[in-house]
Design a protein around this motif. Structure first.
Motif, mmCIF file in Angstrom:
data_model
loop_
_atom_site.group_PDB
_atom_site.id
_atom_site.type_symbol
_atom_site.label_atom_id
_atom_site.label_comp_id
_atom_site.label_asym_id
_atom_site.label_seq_id
_atom_site.Cartn_x
_atom_site.Cartn_y
_atom_site.Cartn_z
ATOM 1 N N ALA A 327 -72.110 -38.468 96.088
ATOM 2 C CA ALA A 327 -71.149 -39.039 95.136
ATOM 3 C C ALA A 327 -71.565 -38.860 93.682
ATOM 4 C CB ALA A 327 -70.964 -40.532 95.425
ATOM 5 N N LEU A 328 -72.871 -38.802 93.415
ATOM 6 C CA LEU A 328 -73.365 -38.836 92.033
ATOM 7 C C LEU A 328 -72.736 -37.789 91.108
ATOM 8 C CD1 LEU A 328 -76.955 -39.550 90.849
ATOM 9 C CD2 LEU A 328 -75.790 -37.524 89.985
ATOM 10 N N PRO A 329 -72.612 -36.533 91.496
ATOM 11 C CA PRO A 329 -72.009 -35.569 90.561
ATOM 12 C C PRO A 329 -70.606 -35.959 90.111
ATOM 13 C CG PRO A 329 -73.157 -34.408 92.307
ATOM 14 C CD PRO A 329 -73.130 -35.857 92.703
ATOM 15 N N GLY A 330 -69.787 -36.472 91.032
ATOM 16 C CA GLY A 330 -68.441 -36.884 90.632
ATOM 17 C C GLY A 330 -68.419 -38.215 89.928
ATOM 18 N N ILE A 331 -69.178 -39.188 90.454
ATOM 19 C CA ILE A 331 -69.147 -40.544 89.912
ATOM 20 C C ILE A 331 -69.784 -40.611 88.529
ATOM 21 C CG2 ILE A 331 -70.016 -42.906 90.247
ATOM 22 C CD1 ILE A 331 -67.782 -42.250 92.156
ATOM 23 N N LEU A 332 -70.913 -39.933 88.331
ATOM 24 C CA LEU A 332 -71.664 -40.077 87.083
ATOM 25 C C LEU A 332 -71.674 -38.825 86.210
ATOM 26 C CD1 LEU A 332 -74.697 -42.183 88.379
ATOM 27 C CD2 LEU A 332 -72.610 -42.977 87.247
ATOM 28 N N LEU A 333 -71.788 -37.644 86.784
ATOM 29 C CA LEU A 333 -71.828 -36.441 85.942
ATOM 30 C C LEU A 333 -70.451 -36.070 85.412
ATOM 31 C CD1 LEU A 333 -74.408 -34.196 87.848
ATOM 32 C CD2 LEU A 333 -74.795 -35.957 86.102
ATOM 33 N N SER A 334 -69.418 -36.201 86.244
ATOM 34 C CA SER A 334 -68.062 -35.885 85.763
ATOM 35 C C SER A 334 -67.617 -36.825 84.655
ATOM 36 C CB SER A 334 -67.053 -35.941 86.919
ATOM 37 O OG SER A 334 -67.287 -34.909 87.842
ATOM 38 N N THR A 335 -68.208 -38.012 84.609
ATOM 39 C CA THR A 335 -67.846 -39.006 83.589
ATOM 40 C C THR A 335 -68.901 -39.116 82.493
ATOM 41 O OG1 THR A 335 -68.814 -40.745 84.979
ATOM 42 C CG2 THR A 335 -66.447 -40.357 85.204
ATOM 43 N N GLN A 336 -69.804 -38.144 82.432
ATOM 44 C CA GLN A 336 -70.791 -38.032 81.344
ATOM 45 C C GLN A 336 -71.757 -39.211 81.281
ATOM 46 O OE1 GLN A 336 -70.408 -35.033 79.728
ATOM 47 N NE2 GLN A 336 -68.676 -34.802 81.126
#
Length: 670
Positions: A327-336
């Motif tokens: 989940a981390l790439p979408g949850i946190l990286l996509s939202t900077q």
């Protein structure tokens, strides 16, 4: 169409019209409000609890776990011109009482979930907020159009959120009057009293039990679905036209909770999230970005400072390693949110043991469990995606490199659960008694989806992890980079030889001592979607094509082909029935992310393919209005209409749909 010009990035709230709507339909729509502790408030859009996990304050007493349903519900009515208007709705066997859904006009999602009631000439709004970092909830009522008298009964459960309160079971539920309210506790259990406070109201003591509240969702899942709840009495508030009053429920110690201040802080955070996905983001993208706020929470470890983690899903999951790093790439990286991503990496990196990332932390003891073969490999992939998104070489060197190399060393040499590199360098692990991959349903000693040995997605990740280390060490450690590249070449060659099934023209799902299992499952999509594929291009195209033909649905990928005699059409009914369907045809939303990534890769981002990928993701936008409002469910039935099941809000579902949307946007820009 993107609405690229908007002064406030917050999307319009999701509105659910309730006046005259079908009650059963309204009872299937649930709202969720969370905070940084992992506490939450949740119910249906008519305020009728339909499952044991619903409540206005479900408090995380050892964040983000130790959850307790404290304030279950508020029972309210409003008197205007001597006419009593019920606001609450509760279900009992064969009836609803009261029937507040008849006065409810609409539900509005937003920084504060809002309910609008029509009471004769008056309109009453009810808004709910959670303290961001405390176990406290505030409910505010505002009356317009007339004077009225509001009476509110708080009903307490004060129990573990997996259990139910029964009046005949041992308890000592009681209350004491305190300044501006009451203190409710079960004196049989030490600690965690609940304070109900209302500065503007008069409390009238009348302790009572209400029996056999019915929770229809629990009953449909083959569980006990009846509960008894305790109320110490009611509060009475006289409201002039235009006036508001606030009820606050606080666990352990009372404190004032400023409603406007709390809402404004939440609004600012959500606005930042909505803006994080870019000025050209449409409403769908921004709503997905808002949903990500629910999953990043703080974990408290005894004797040390709290640190960041990702809750896998609501209502019942805590933080799981596999889910967190998928989940981390979408949850946190996509939202900077790069700082929060670093916190999550640190939390799990500190608990590496024998080369393994925790599969999950215990709900009660805070200890780590390591029964996963892939959580550690997902950690490496997420670390690579973090570095590529941020170019943060310092964090790679200080925090990420060590665990990544430790994982690969232990996996090669052998670690827990017989996880090791075989003579062909492919990764094997587990036994007929263990379930180490994400397909982990188990009934007693029976593993429902046995995948011991060499699983296809595990070895795709294994190959990819070596290529990642070769790339990341390329400048700082050329000799190490060459070693990882050489190992990757051996693994890649062995992968095609072992997993490619020429007669079927797809990949075997697993290879055990009994031989290859050619069952058509979605796991082979990772042999295409990951940054480095061990398959030649034509075989990648065949994998995508067969999954598109037989496993793709509007809500994600099926876990088994409908042509397979073991296929389960619905994931419903008893616990056993659901576990037998969980990975035997049930659709998982998170798998749409790797599918879209693989499809765009084999189509080389050609415009028709980009348009098709965007169309495949469109069904999730309407889904934000059903089940968990503003969120994406964990699973869906394999057969149409793909009814949502499982958790109403799942981190990797939201994260992977958002990440896939960002991949489409990037492809559109090329």
């Amino acid at each position: 169409m993107p609405d690229s010009v908007h002064s406030d990035p917050l999307p319009p709230p999701i509105v659910v019209p309730c006046a005259g709507a079908d009650l059963n339909e309204l009872l299937s729509k649930e709202w969720l409000l969370t905070n940084r502790l992992g506490s939450y408030a949740s119910s249906t859009v008519v305020g009728c609890n339909t499952r044991r996990y619903h409540g206005l304050l479900v408090a995380a007493t050892t964040p983000p776990v130790g959850r307790r349903v404290t304030l279950s519900t508020l029972m309210e009515h409003l008197t205007v011109d001597d006419v009593v208007h019920e606001l609450a709705t509760n279900e009992f066997q064969g009836s609803f009482s009261p029937e507040g859904f008849r006065t409810l006009v609409e539900y509005r999602d937003g920084p504060a979930p809002t309910f609008v009631y029509r009471c004769g000439p008056a309109e009453l709004t009810k808004e709910i907020v959670l303290a961001d970092s405390a176990n406290a909830v505030a409910v505010r009522y505002t009356l317009r159009g007339a004077r009225g008298r509001l009476r509110v009964w708080p009903f307490a459960a004060l129990r573990d959120f997996h259990h139910l309160r029964k009046v005949h079971e041992p308890h000592q539920m009681t209350f004491d009057s305190v300044e501006n309210g009451v203190r409710i506790e079960d004196r049989r259990e030490s600690g965690h009293p609940l304070y109900i406070l209302c500065r503007d109201g008069a409390f009238e003591a009348k302790p009572q039990w209400w029996y056999r509240f019915l929770y229809r969702v629990d009953l449909s899942r083959g569980q006990d679905g009846q509960e008894d709840l305790y109320s110490p009495g009611s509060f009475v508030v006289d409201l002039p036209d235009g006036a508001s009053c606030q009820f606050t429920a606080v666990l352990d110690e009372p404190f004032p909770l400023g409603f406007e201040t709390t809402v404004e802080r939440r609004r600012e955070r959500l606005s930042s999230l909505a803006a994080s996905v870019g000025p050209d983001a449409d409403v769908f993208d921004r709503r997905l970005a808002l949903a990500t706020d629910a999953y990043y929470v703080h974990r408290a470890f005894p004797g040390s400072a709290s640190s960041g983690t990702i809750v896998a899903g609501y209502h019942w999951f805590a933080d799981w390693g596999r889910d967190a790093f998928i989940a981390l790439p979408g949850i946190l990286l996509s939202t900077q949110r790069h700082e929060q991503a670093r916190d999550v990496f640190r939390t799990f990196a500190l608990h590496v043991a024998d080369g393994m990332i925790p599969n999950r932390f215990d709900d009660y003891a805070n200890s780590a469990h390591y029964n996963s073969i892939d959580a550690s490999l997902w950690f490496i992939l997420a670390a690579d995606r973090y570095v590529r998104a941020t170019n943060d070489r310092a964090f790679w060197g200080e925090v990420l490199r060590g665990p990544c190399e430790t994982i690969l060393r232990y996996y090669r040499e052998g670690t827990r659960f017989d996880i090791r590199a075989d003579s062909d360098m492919l990764l094997t692990g587990g036994s007929h008694l263990t379930q180490l991959t994400w397909m982990d349903a188990k009934l007693g000693e029976e593993v429902v989806t046995p995948r011991e040995g060499k699983a296809v997605e595990i070895n795709a990740l294994w190959y990819c992890a070596h290529r990642i280390l070769a790339e990341q060490l390329g400048q700082s450690d050329p000799a190490g980079a060459r070693e990882y590249a050489a190992l990757a070449a051996v693994i890649g060659a062995a992968f095609e030889g072992a997993f490619w099934n020429e007669p079927f023209q797809w990949c075997n799902d697993c290879i055990s001592s009994a031989g290859p299992d050619a069952t058509l499952r979605p796991n082979q999509i990772f042999a295409v979607s990951l940054p480095y594929s061990p398959l030649r291009e034509e075989r990648q195209r065949r994998v995508v094509a067969v999954i598109q033909d037989l496993l793709l649905t509007p809500m994600g990928l099926r876990t088994l082909s409908p042509d397979d005699p073991r296929y389960r059409r619905r994931c419903a009914g008893s616990w056993e029935s659901r576990d037998r369907a969980y990975h035997q045809g049930t659709v998982w939303a998170w798998l749409i992310g790797p599918f879209i990534e693989a499809y765009l890769k084999v189509e080389h981002n050609r415009p028709p393919a980009v348009a098709q990928a965007k169309a495949w993701l469109a069904g999730f936008e309407e889904h934000l209005r059903e089940a968990g409002i503003g969120h994406i469910s964990e699973i869906f039935d394999g057969d149409s209409p793909h009814t949502p099941r499982g958790c109403i809000a799942q981190a990797w579902s939201v994260g992977e749909v958002l990440r896939a949307r960002m991949l489409v946007k990037q492809a559109e820009g090329k």
